[in-house]
Design an enzyme around this catalytic site. Sequence first.
Site, PDB file in Angstrom:
ATOM      1  N   HIS A   5     -35.296  60.082  24.516  1.00 29.02           N
ATOM      2  CA  HIS A   5     -36.532  60.204  23.123  1.00 29.02           C
ATOM      3  C   HIS A   5     -34.327  59.674  21.266  1.00 29.02           C
ATOM      4  CE1 HIS A   5     -39.622  61.639  25.525  1.00 29.02           C
ATOM      5  NE2 HIS A   5     -38.825  62.426  25.484  1.00 29.02           N
ATOM      6  N   ASP A  46     -40.623  56.273  27.713  1.00 32.48           N
ATOM      7  CA  ASP A  46     -40.944  57.032  26.421  1.00 32.48           C
ATOM      8  C   ASP A  46     -41.516  56.927  25.622  1.00 32.48           C
ATOM      9  OD1 ASP A  46     -39.372  58.458  24.045  1.00 32.48           O
ATOM     10  OD2 ASP A  46     -37.965  58.344  25.169  1.00 32.48           O
ATOM     11  N   HIS A  47     -42.705  57.952  25.747  1.00 30.71           N
ATOM     12  CA  HIS A  47     -43.207  57.622  25.178  1.00 30.71           C
ATOM     13  C   HIS A  47     -43.429  57.859  23.226  1.00 30.71           C
ATOM     14  CE1 HIS A  47     -43.684  62.040  24.799  1.00 30.71           C
ATOM     15  NE2 HIS A  47     -43.558  62.305  24.381  1.00 30.71           N
TER      16      HIS A  47
END
Length: 478
Positions: free
Chosen positions: A234, A171-172
């Site tokens: 996110h 999950d950037h």
Amino acid sequence: IPVDPFDLVIFGGTGDLARRKILPGLYRRFCSGQMEDNSRIIGAARSEHSTEEFRQMVADAIAEFDPKSGTPEMRAEFLERLEYVQVDALGDAGWQDLAALMSPGRVRAFYFSVAPSLFGALAERLHTHGIADDQTRIVVEKPFGHDLASAKALNADLAAHFDESQIYRIDHYLGKETVQNLMAVRFGNMLFEPLWNAQYVDHIQITVAETVGVGGRGEYYDKSGAMRDMVQNHLMQLLCLIAMEPPAKFDHDAVRDEKLKVIRALEQVPLQDVVRGQYLAAGADEPGYLEHVENADSKTESFIAMKLRVSNWRWAGTPIYLRTGKRLKARSSEIAVVFKETPHSIFGADAGRHRNVLTIRLQPNEGMDLFVTIKEPGPGGMRLVDVPLDMTFAEALGPDAEDVPDAYERLIMDVIRGNQTLFMRGDEVEAAWAWADPLIASWEERGDKPVAYESGSTGPEEALALMHRDGRRWREIR
Ligand code: NAD
């Protein structure tokens, strides 16, 4: 600090994500001297290309997405590290060529930058062709499931061939410098943690605003919507880091255990605390949501705002408001911890209401600000004003603070180092779906249609009302 030599295989190495993020990110790490001389990057995809063609494709991607880093010599050296192999995830062609390219005795990482429907097939073939070993790590991209059942099925497909300690669910958002700084600020200072609870925090806001619409991704997006595409993953991850208890140490399972407890403590959200929206057209050139998707009656939301409650001792009574959407006024992501007012103002009613706010900006200009109340300078008497204390410390930390790796770069290097702290564990993802599923089902069962909102606005009026009715307001999107 250089990492040990590695072989990194990017399945989907010719795809959009590889070209825009993964390969330019690896190039930047190479330029920073983090890649030992004999590390290799192997692009693997279904289409037929020679290694030379792949290198040219990567050279073009670097020129387009990161023209400033390094020198022409560095670029040429980096391209020499690249190989290409044609493999079909769903067939057996090409796998022996891939096996032959692997170097013995070093870390092997496989980045699954392909549709999730291929994850199981890739995991299986890595085993049947004898390419995976105990040192192997796999990185999987979002979306990790569409609901709890599909996430469980994906987890089971991966678990059939890999141990959880080998699986890196990316999950950037967790790779962003400021997100990690949030943990440093929370758990490395005496100043904040004693105040970090319902007694002193009035509420928390998390906003992820985008200016783009769904564009060419309309068909994909329409099956998902803002809740599945952004909130379940996110925003949920950001919420966990803000709300979790201090882990006993900064270690992958200790951190993820605490995040999981937050997700499990989330109350179900009643529909009156949710606002879903769809953007309207802005003139002839910018179509509205319904013109971007095939189904002219689509009930999928491109915006969502909601009020959440974390049902535990620390947060009882302090709501957390989330909002995210497309085609909003500005591209801006921010977490704001809004503290309560002082119990009594010695400066009288004229001094106004003041609150300390800690903001954590993810974009643009990653950084943190702590708003404190001070006297307005000048002879005008005791007038109060809120000013930000800049907590990015770029000046104090010097040039090193400028060379901050982007989220993908950092996360890929963490994979090579074997550090899972910033990756989602399987049970976390399942818990987030277990929370999201009933809420999604509740609006689907009622057949609720999202409300319309203007492109370039802050979202539907109803989202403002969600805060106003509690006597609060959203921070500006800018
Ligand atoms: P893409 O369609 O641009 O690329 C897909 C890649 O997969 C291509 O290289 C293609 O050759 C390869 N491929 C397809 N079928 C294959 C098969 N049977 N065997 C081997 N290779 C095969 O997709 P993308 O946008 O790069 O996205 C890749 C993954 O990353 C998807 O899961 C996507 O949801 C996710 N993701 C993408 C982005 C983005 O910005 N593009 C952002 C977040 C997550």
